[in-house]
Design an enzyme around this catalytic site. Structure first.
Site, PDB file in Angstrom:
ATOM      1  CB  CYS A 240      -0.942   0.012   1.191  1.00 57.13           C
ATOM      2  SG  CYS A 240      -0.066   0.068   2.781  1.00 57.13           S
TER       3      CYS A 240
ATOM      4  CB  CYS B 107       4.461  -0.383   1.764  1.00 55.02           C
ATOM      5  SG  CYS B 107       3.358  -1.516   2.620  1.00 55.02           S
TER       6      CYS B 107
ATOM      7  CG  ASP C  64      12.368  26.737 -34.551  1.00 54.29           C
ATOM      8  OD1 ASP C  64      12.708  27.910 -34.771  1.00 54.29           O
ATOM      9  OD2 ASP C  64      12.861  25.757 -35.147  1.00 54.29           O
TER      10      ASP C  64
ATOM     11  CG  ASP D  42      14.127  21.323 -35.433  1.00 54.30           C
ATOM     12  OD1 ASP D  42      14.225  22.547 -35.201  1.00 54.30           O
ATOM     13  OD2 ASP D  42      14.289  20.829 -36.561  1.00 54.30           O
TER      14      ASP D  42
ATOM     15  CG  ASP E 109      14.593  25.698 -31.555  1.00 54.26           C
ATOM     16  OD1 ASP E 109      14.415  26.920 -31.713  1.00 54.26           O
ATOM     17  OD2 ASP E 109      14.473  24.866 -32.472  1.00 54.26           O
TER      18      ASP E 109
END
Length: 756
Positions: free
Chosen positions: A20, A23, A423, A628, A632
């Site tokens: 649970c 724990c 971008d 990409d 960036d």
């Protein structure tokens, strides 16, 4: 892992015995006390602890700390791939079946009463049936509960052990002290039924949790175990572990590619849907890249290996998905705080229930049963499973469609995104510009060729898309250019080099102004090209300390086919769309007009992009940046959620929280959609987990639930949470991306390849 971990190392431990959320908290506290451990995150659904250490930490210390907390820890297996169960292995459901068979005769009289029957199993028979259920099949609850008690804490197992022991003990007392001619009130069926229901719930829960990890298992299954390698002209089959970089791998039709590499010989179509979500196979020929796990279509390929084992794209994807599934969402902190005090509070409520009923009604038997019902229904299992199961299912299904979510925090933040900044080049456009025009400053007949020759010389070794366009144009005209020296890239501005006896500068209008270069003679031509959506670069030369413009070059870049639909989809979701670009205003404005993006920021440096992102985040907006390139990376890091195209650079991928394995801007809306769906499931799960306890505990304390019903409700709460999370597997992206795993996609893709 070795006996000692190195500084700033992240690794995992397999944890056994957790039942649970309480724990989870106990294991985390135990590991955090070990000197050198910086951070710990324990996941109940995956049963793993992820640790970050600073300094040398012996593995034995960590294992001992977990053991002292009452659990069993182990280092992860070297090969994490799931193994098929052996034929002689005992099925996992046998304790449930055995417990149900022994419990059925005990609850049969209750069932007969519904139909008017009046039959009771003799008390000693009830004891004989209930005892093995209580102490043999239910022994796991005693062992785990005792370990928790020794560690000075409580968990679900302790609640079940105490509750069922109370019912069993009361029944045994009644049986031993009853009048020989009277029928005692026995509750063996309550203790046995609760244990059976809890065992059933845990078994169903384990099965369901296993399904949430299907994405990881499916990705592991894509890794071939052997490959055909050509060495010294001889083809031989080797294990993947024996392969090396630069090995020549032979891939026959229908085989999975075992390595990342470059095609040297052959032509074929390759199904890369596992990485990109692209349903159609892609044509491959010499010099094209291929990826491990992809399926070769109809041709024979000879591939030069560039990455093997843990360095392949597929292996990195698996690590990223595993990392996301092991991480905790920020909302889980609330659950952790509640779980830390949950079991002690429940035990206090059970004690108050016992005393309240006993003192006010005088019926101590009923008081005990009500206290047992409180302990049984108050299970924190559902709380512990609510968040991790939803995250596992959400990140798993997202990975199948080419959306890799790096961590749970990115997943949680993405559902609140209100602004998306794109971008331009390589993100909304194809990213493969072509040189469409060039204009020399001189009217001489050879000036145009001289300009192109000089530009090609400056950019000969550059990997920039505009540089490749210049080189391609020079090659098409069969121009030969000299070698350049002292080549330097100036971030956000351009490139400079020495060609022959002059220094050359190739870059933006801003850079020309900073260099003091007069471009007025070509400004009218440049404005016309920029107005048509072209990107303009300038070439200047310096002789004897005098810098003069040599000409301009204009580049065109087509929009990605899905770009307009992607922008419209985001706008329909009331998301504000912004475009950032280092290109000139004319080029960026033309793209913005075509896509319907009103808010644009052009001619900005990488640092300026990050500043714009910071401005967008004001007033509480949650901003995502999609890019990409290297330029960036600052903006991706500055955004609340960075989204990188996998077609971009490694720097961009490292800075982003979400990676799109296909360079399709439509996946941005899909990433936000799966984040929203997953977060909705987390909230639903937490609601049900809390409501079961908020409603169930008072009902049990007031005597409206007997222990059997309480046990059924407790088992149902955990199962409902996991089952609700599994509904995420039905999600499909609006962009229509194909699933990256599964026989249906693979077959259709290969049929398409043969059709080509």
């Amino acid at each position: 892992m070795s006996n000692a971990s190195t500084a700033n190392t992240e690794f995992q431990l397999q944890i056994e015995g957790m039942s649970c959320a309480s724990c989870v908290g106990r294991v985390e506290k135990a590991l955090q006390k070990v000197p050198g451990v910086q951070a710990v995150s324990v996941n109940l659904a995956t049963e793993k602890a992820t640790l970050t250490t600073s300094g040398a930490v012996a593995a034995e210390q960590l294992l001992a700390a977990v053991a002292a907390a009452g659990y069993v820890a182990a280092l992860p297996a070297v090969d994490p791939q799931p193994t098929s169960p052996s034929a002689g292995k005992v099925p996992s459901w046998w304790p449930v079946a055995a417990s149900a068979l022994l419990t059925l005769p005990l609850i049969l009289p209750m069932l007969l009463m519904l139909f008017g029957g009046d039959w009771q199993l003799p008390g000693w028979w009830q004891l004989a049936l209930a005892t093995p259920v209580q102490f043999w099949l239910g022994g796991r609850f005693y062992r785990a509960g005792w370990r928790a008690l020794k560690a000075g804490a409580g968990n679900m197992d302790l609640l079940v052990a105490l509750g069922t022991s109370a019912a069993y003990g009361l029944s045994l007392f009644q049986l031993l002290t009853q009048d020989m001619h009277a029928m005692a009130h026995l509750y063996f069926e309550a203790s046995a039924a609760v244990i059976t229901l809890v065992l059933l719930g845990k078994w169903l829960e384990t099965r369901a949790k296993r399904q949430t990890a299907d994405a990881i298992r499916a990705l592991h299954a894509l890794q071939p175990e052997r490959a055909t390698v050509r060495r010294d002209g001889v083809d031989r089959e080797l294990a993947i572990s024996a392969l090396q970089v630069d090995d020549l791998v032979v891939v026959r039709a229908g085989e999975r590619i075992a390595v990342d590499g470059v095609v040297l010989e052959g032509q074929s179509h390759v199904d890369e849907s596992l990485l990109t979500g692209e349903s159609l196979p892609l044509p491959k020929q010499p010099n094209d890249h291929v990826t491990a796990g992809a399926i070769n279509g109809e041709g024979l390929l000879l591939v030069s290996t560039t990455a093997v084992g843990a360095e392949t794209t597929l292996a990195r994807i698996i690590r990223m998905v595993e990392h996301a599934q092991a991480a905790k969402a920020p909302i889980q902190r609330l659950v952790d705080r509640v779980s830390a005090v949950f079991v002690p509070v429940v035990l206090l409520i059970a004690l108050l229930t016992l005393l309240g009923w006993g003192l006010f009604s005088g019926d101590w038997q009923q008081a005990l049963l009500n206290a047992v019902a409180v302990m049984v229904i108050a299970c924190p299992c559902a709380l512990g499973l609510a968040t991790p199961t939803a995250i596992m299912a959400g990140t798993g299904i997202a990975a199948r469609y080419g959306i890799l979510i790096k961590d749970a925090e990115a997943l949680e933040l993405a559902h609140r995104i209100s602004v998306v900044a794109f971008d331009k080049t390589g993100t909304l456009t194809v990213g493969h510009p072509t040189l469409v025009a060039w204009q020399p400053s001189s009217d001489e007949q050879s000036a145009a060729d001289d300009l192109l020759t000089l530009a090609a010389a400056v950019q000969h070794n550059s990997e920039h898309p505009l540089a490749r366009a210049v080189i391609a144009a020079a090659a098409q005209k069969n121009l030969h250019y000299p070698a350049a020296s002292n080549v330097q890239t100036v971030a956000g501005r351009g490139i400079q080099a020495r060609v022959g006896d002059q220094a050359c500068y190739l870059g933006s209008s801003r850079w020309m102004r900073e260099l003091g270069v007069d471009t007025s003679a070509l400004e009218t031509r440049a404005a016309a090209l920029e107005g048509a959506g072209r990107t303009v670069s300038w070439l200047a030369g310096e002789l004897d300390g005098q810098r003069t413009v040599r000409g301009l070059l204009a580049f065109g870049d087509a929009l990605k086919p899905s770009a307009k639909a992607a922008i419209e989809q985001l706008q329909r979701q009331a998301i504000r769309v912004v475009m950032l670009s280092g290109d000139n205003w004319g080029s960026v404005g033309a793209v913005g007009k075509q896509l319907g993006i009103a808010e644009i920021h052009a001619a900005i440096l990488p640092a300026d992009k990050a500043r714009v992102i910071a401005d967008l985040k004001k007033n509480g907006a949650v901003v995502a940046m999609v890019g990409d390139g290297i330029n960036d990376a600052p903006a991706l890091a500055a955004a609340d959620v960075g989204i990188a195209m996998s077609t971009g650079t490694d720097v961009a991928l490292q800075a982003a929280g979400i990676t799109l394995m296909r360079g399709d801007p439509a996946l941005v809306a899909d990433a936000i959609a799966i984040s929203r769906r997953t977060y909705r499931k987390i909230r639903q799960n937490l609601f049900w987990a809390f409501i079961f306890n908020v409603v169930g505990i008072p009902l049990a304390a007031l005597g409206y639930l007997n222990p059997v019903l309480a046990g059924a409700a407790m088992a149902f709460s955990s199962l409902s949470v996991v089952s609700n999370a599994l509904l995420l597997r039905r999600w499909r992206p609006a962009s229509g991306a194909a699933a990256t795993t599964g026989k249906t996609v693979t077959v259709s893709a290969m049929e398409s390849a043969h059709a080509h």
